[in-house]
Write an enzyme that holds these catalytic residues in place. Structure first.
Site, mmCIF file in Angstrom:
data_model
loop_
_atom_site.group_PDB
_atom_site.id
_atom_site.type_symbol
_atom_site.label_atom_id
_atom_site.label_comp_id
_atom_site.label_asym_id
_atom_site.label_seq_id
_atom_site.Cartn_x
_atom_site.Cartn_y
_atom_site.Cartn_z
ATOM 1 N N ASP A 103 -6.878 -1.302 -4.724
ATOM 2 C CA ASP A 103 -7.962 -0.936 -3.805
ATOM 3 C C ASP A 103 -8.898 0.087 -4.458
ATOM 4 O O ASP A 103 -10.114 0.046 -4.260
ATOM 5 C CB ASP A 103 -7.407 -0.361 -2.503
ATOM 6 C CG ASP A 103 -6.573 -1.355 -1.721
ATOM 7 O OD1 ASP A 103 -6.805 -2.574 -1.854
ATOM 8 O OD2 ASP A 103 -5.687 -0.913 -0.966
ATOM 9 N N ASP B 50 0.859 -1.178 0.000
ATOM 10 C CA ASP B 50 0.000 0.000 0.000
ATOM 11 C C ASP B 50 0.900 1.235 0.000
ATOM 12 O O ASP B 50 2.003 1.199 0.543
ATOM 13 C CB ASP B 50 -0.905 0.007 1.233
ATOM 14 C CG ASP B 50 -2.001 -1.047 1.162
ATOM 15 O OD1 ASP B 50 -2.433 -1.383 0.046
ATOM 16 O OD2 ASP B 50 -2.436 -1.521 2.228
#
Length: 174
Positions: free
Chosen positions: A135, A119
């Site tokens: 995402d 991330d």
């Protein structure tokens, strides 16, 4: 032909996701500090997420990977069966499923290959989880799917109302 185009689009989106993650890993691990993109709004920070959304189930990475693999495999098969049987055509639902599956596969590749999801996007104007391109695909896909479902419910409700009116006459009596 639509199945081939769909497969290519999914591959392209997963490759884009993986390339961005490799770039983020290379550049963001070289710096100890997050990189500010828009002051007070957005920064880039490298995070290794072993869990699901917001780090949930981080102690159960293996089970999470197994369940995710099964769910994505089943939905992908159903999606392509729908394409081959012409029940799924280019539409909002098609795009939403394309995004959902591509994002899911992008993060699944991370889980299988690395044991964690990379991330790197961190909003700083609000307390929120660090996330990635995959995402974003999943979120946009889910939003589009909800919009399509609401639209479909409204259209079907109107259709039922019209059928009922036609069967009972204008005054509502049979």
């Amino acid at each position: 032909m639509l199945a081939v185009i769909t497969a290519l689009l999914m591959i392209i989106l997963v490759v884009i996701d993986q390339m961005i993650k490799l770039i983020a890993q290379y550049f963001l691990t070289a710096s100890e500090e997050p990189v500010t993109v828009i002051s007070g709004f957005l920064q880039l920070r490298y995070v290794e997420n072993t869990g699901a959304a917001f780090g949930f189930f981080s102690e159960h990475t293996g089970a999470l990977t197994a369940v995710t693999t099964i769910v994505i495999a089943v939905i992908t098969v159903l999606f392509f069966v729908g394409i081959f049987t012409k029940r799924v055509r280019p539409s909002v639902m098609y795009v939403s499923l394309l995004f959902l599956l591509s994002g899911g596969i992008g993060n699944l590749v991370d889980r299988i290959w690395r044991g964690y999801v990379i991330d790197y996007i961190e909003p700083t104007f609000v307390q929120f989880a660090v996330f990635n391109f995959a995402d974003c695909l999943v979120t946009v896909g889910a939003f589009l799917l909800v919009c399509w479902l609401i639209y479909d419910i409204i259209v079907e409700t109107k259709r039922e109302y019209r059928r009922k009116r036609e069967n009972t006459g204008e005054d509502g009596h049979a």
